[in-house]
Design a protein around this motif. Sequence first.
Motif, PDB file in Angstrom:
ATOM      1  N   GLU A 119       0.823  -1.204   0.000  1.00  9.00           N
ATOM      2  CA  GLU A 119       0.000   0.000   0.000  1.00  9.00           C
ATOM      3  C   GLU A 119       0.860   1.258   0.000  1.00  9.00           C
ATOM      4  OE1 GLU A 119      -3.258   0.275  -0.459  1.00  9.00           O
ATOM      5  OE2 GLU A 119      -3.198  -1.883  -0.788  1.00  9.00           O
ATOM      6  N   LYS A 122       2.250   1.733  -3.445  1.00  4.85           N
ATOM      7  CA  LYS A 122       1.231   2.231  -4.374  1.00  4.85           C
ATOM      8  C   LYS A 122       1.030   3.732  -4.206  1.00  4.85           C
ATOM      9  CE  LYS A 122      -1.440  -2.057  -4.785  1.00  4.85           C
ATOM     10  NZ  LYS A 122      -2.711  -2.728  -4.425  1.00  4.85           N
ATOM     11  N   ARG A 123       0.935   4.194  -2.958  1.00  2.00           N
ATOM     12  CA  ARG A 123       0.755   5.630  -2.718  1.00  2.00           C
ATOM     13  C   ARG A 123       1.970   6.418  -3.202  1.00  2.00           C
ATOM     14  NH1 ARG A 123      -1.075   3.761   2.202  1.00  2.00           N
ATOM     15  NH2 ARG A 123       0.803   4.496   3.257  1.00  2.00           N
ATOM     16  N   ASP A 125       4.036   5.547  -5.577  1.00  2.00           N
ATOM     17  CA  ASP A 125       4.048   5.541  -7.041  1.00  2.00           C
ATOM     18  C   ASP A 125       3.047   6.535  -7.624  1.00  2.00           C
ATOM     19  OD1 ASP A 125       6.039   3.698  -7.114  1.00  2.00           O
ATOM     20  OD2 ASP A 125       4.765   1.978  -7.587  1.00  2.00           O
ATOM     21  N   ARG A 126       1.886   6.651  -6.962  1.00  4.79           N
ATOM     22  CA  ARG A 126       0.907   7.626  -7.449  1.00  4.79           C
ATOM     23  C   ARG A 126       1.463   9.046  -7.343  1.00  4.79           C
ATOM     24  NH1 ARG A 126      -2.941   4.090  -4.902  1.00  4.79           N
ATOM     25  NH2 ARG A 126      -2.923   5.350  -3.001  1.00  4.79           N
ATOM     26  N   GLY A 127       2.140   9.330  -6.237  1.00  4.76           N
ATOM     27  CA  GLY A 127       2.738  10.651  -6.078  1.00  4.76           C
ATOM     28  C   GLY A 127       3.854  10.902  -7.077  1.00  4.76           C
ATOM     29  N   GLU A 129       4.165   9.471 -10.024  1.00  4.64           N
ATOM     30  CA  GLU A 129       3.572   9.610 -11.352  1.00  4.64           C
ATOM     31  C   GLU A 129       3.056  11.024 -11.587  1.00  4.64           C
ATOM     32  OE1 GLU A 129       0.138   7.473 -14.141  1.00  4.64           O
ATOM     33  OE2 GLU A 129       0.336   6.936 -12.036  1.00  4.64           O
ATOM     34  N   LYS A 130       2.536  11.614 -10.513  1.00  2.00           N
ATOM     35  CA  LYS A 130       1.947  12.944 -10.641  1.00  2.00           C
ATOM     36  C   LYS A 130       2.998  14.051 -10.619  1.00  2.00           C
ATOM     37  CE  LYS A 130      -1.503  15.944  -8.440  1.00  2.00           C
ATOM     38  NZ  LYS A 130      -2.406  16.101  -7.257  1.00  2.00           N
ATOM     39  N   THR A 157      11.033   3.611  -6.619  1.00  2.18           N
ATOM     40  CA  THR A 157       9.724   4.131  -7.020  1.00  2.18           C
ATOM     41  C   THR A 157       9.352   3.594  -8.399  1.00  2.18           C
ATOM     42  OG1 THR A 157      10.525   6.102  -8.186  1.00  2.18           O
ATOM     43  CG2 THR A 157      10.315   6.254  -5.780  1.00  2.18           C
ATOM     44  N   GLY A 530     -10.172  11.944  -7.676  1.00  3.04           N
ATOM     45  CA  GLY A 530      -8.794  11.984  -7.207  1.00  3.04           C
ATOM     46  C   GLY A 530      -8.732  11.594  -5.744  1.00  3.04           C
ATOM     47  N   GLU A 531      -7.526  11.614  -5.187  1.00  5.07           N
ATOM     48  CA  GLU A 531      -7.353  11.244  -3.786  1.00  5.07           C
ATOM     49  C   GLU A 531      -8.016  12.241  -2.848  1.00  5.07           C
ATOM     50  OE1 GLU A 531      -3.086  10.849  -3.529  1.00  5.07           O
ATOM     51  OE2 GLU A 531      -3.248   8.660  -3.702  1.00  5.07           O
ATOM     52  N   ARG A 576      -6.133  13.778   1.681  1.00  8.94           N
ATOM     53  CA  ARG A 576      -6.284  12.606   0.833  1.00  8.94           C
ATOM     54  C   ARG A 576      -7.089  11.543   1.562  1.00  8.94           C
ATOM     55  NH1 ARG A 576      -0.153  11.800  -1.630  1.00  8.94           N
ATOM     56  NH2 ARG A 576      -0.044  13.795  -2.749  1.00  8.94           N
TER      57      ARG A 576
END
Length: 730
Positions: A119, A122-123, A125-127, A129-130, A157, A530-531, A576
Amino acid sequence: MNSKKLIILGLIAAGVALFVGLDGHQLLTLENLQRHQAEIDRWIAANTLTALVGFVLVYILVTALSLPGATIMTLAAGAFFGNLHGLLAASVASTIGASLAFLAARFLLRDTLRRRYSETVKRMDRGIEKDGAFYLATLRLVPVFPFFLINLAMGLTGMKLVTYALVSWVAMLPGTFVYVNAGTQLAQIDTLGDVVSADVLLAFALLGLFPLIAKVVVGLIRRRRLYRKFQKPAHFDYNLLVIGGGSAGLVSAYIAAAVKAKVALIERHKMGGDCLNTGCVPSKALIQSAKVADSLRHADRYGLEAVPVKGSFRKIMDRVKRVIAEVEPHDSPERYRKLGVDCIFGEARFVSPWELEVVQGDGKRQRLTARSIIIASGGRPALPPIPGLKDMAPLTSDNLWELEEQPERLLVLGGGPIGSELSQAFRRLGSQVTQVEMGDRLLAKEDPDVSERVLEQFRAEGIQVHLNHKAVEFVEEKGERIAVCEHEGEQVRIPFDRVLVALGRAANTASLNLEALDIKPERNGTLPTGEDMSVVYPNIFACGDVAGPYQFTHAAAHQAWYAAVNGLFGDFKRFRVDYRVLPWVTFTQPEVARVGLSETEAREQGINVEVTRYDLGDLDRAIAESRATGFIKVLTKPGKDKILGAVVVGPQGGEILAEFTLAMKHGLGLNKILGTVHPYPTWNEAAKYAAGEWKRANAPQGVLGLLEKLHGWRRGKAGGAALGRASSET
């Protein structure tokens, strides 16, 4: 660890050993470079190309292995190759070396990190990516951060290699130029501190702010482009407009009113939404009537005479309606108006990101504006396009409560929570129930042992459960309704009187005029959030069934907090949404209550867990109530008491689960539960006993062995002393 990783580790170790063996840390020093500058210059003049290629290869090796000396190599680039060629050689070599270190870290460690902290990864990686490129550029520009740590950290990452290499190359150029240029004056440098003064460091720090400033500017440009088709109102009627008076909408409006914002709630049908009118409240009222019927039918379990149950279905449904009426004031417009919420009945549709048009029942139209708008329009049962289904007047969780006559033969499509709860309820009330599930088990989101326990109970009660059956057609033959199902390549025909469809839900978004804002819902109508629960536009939010992915009343309320707070205060700070500790309960018998990871999910995500089980058949309270069945299963980190997930299958499962949910939310382990006094005899003692099972399995055997010897020695010592006293007295 596989052989490929061992080979990579071996190569890295060999490279480091070679560097140390050749005294590389002594060679790559400022003093050594200055001492041999003249002779190195002469050799390079005679072998320029060889020297340049060799320099690049050595620089790549030093950077890739994170060896000390990269700064000296950069100075050497300027000293021996000049500004232009030195800058080119150093920047290319450092980028390639950094990329190799990045790839090595990813190959060796990322899979392990993903298994253990899925988890978190995943968080992260989302950050990345953005905003990863902006953060990487900042780290590269500010020389305070060790570059080798940046290489290793970014490798863990999900950043793409191309992005990493390109951003690193561009962002390292200013610093590389400073050192290369300083290298051209190598003889005048006494210490490395002379290269970068305090003013230069400050300049780099300010330069490091540039990517973050650029991020803000890009955000403003994107926002301006997003809103460019619309005219923002000069002033607003409300701080917040909420579409939908269900669980999510009510909580959103309540929060806004509580912080003194001006808020309006728009509902086109009934306040309370599905939960009050067609979902949680009526279904639990019906389930309770079914439980009582089952208890009367099996009163002999308690030493009483079993009673044949003869109930009026109409009276049962009247009771359900009375329960709804008793709960209704909690969600009434009168209550919310007293709280400060403007309650408006009508259908809302978007005009702009800040404006809604509301069409009321009498045809009157009004336009309302607000800084932020929350979409909480809820959902409805989904009807699959099965030929002939609509001709069967299908029941759903929406229209079921209008039923006045109990169906003798009820067919239930779906083996999820709603289908399973209602299958058992109608069976206990006397209907012949056939449940059809396309998958290979009921409650597919739970572990197989949980599904199997529910299936055993259903079949014991006489529910005909057909797994791996797919309904493909509905027909009427000689006045009898027939469901045609496919099963292992053959057709199975199931006669029925009424069919109840429980195959998921679709969101209510069709009437919102979202196309005016270029917002495209998913196939089931849910909105992409979104988050922070925003939907495309920073001032538009969604929560509840319309947002997904968890279609529970308490999940809707949870999301509503984030939507309301971000809608009101998002210009200052955004929160979030956090789903890590989200419990749910399926109200069958046995109840199925879960929070966190299941065994299946842990296995799929590659997370190592320790599983502790406690049989509710051993609980005194369960035995006293003749309900000694079910189990608790707790997932923890191996050897640790940190709870990763828990499931309770049995009576009072939802109530027992609350203790595990609280513990997970606040970081309390099983030792804390075990150390808490629980009143006897209660169902919640089961949580303590489950913690005791974990403690027993993780008892320190070495210490216990020593204690056993200590107690044995003390028994012998005491016995010898007593014997001595007795002898002296004689």
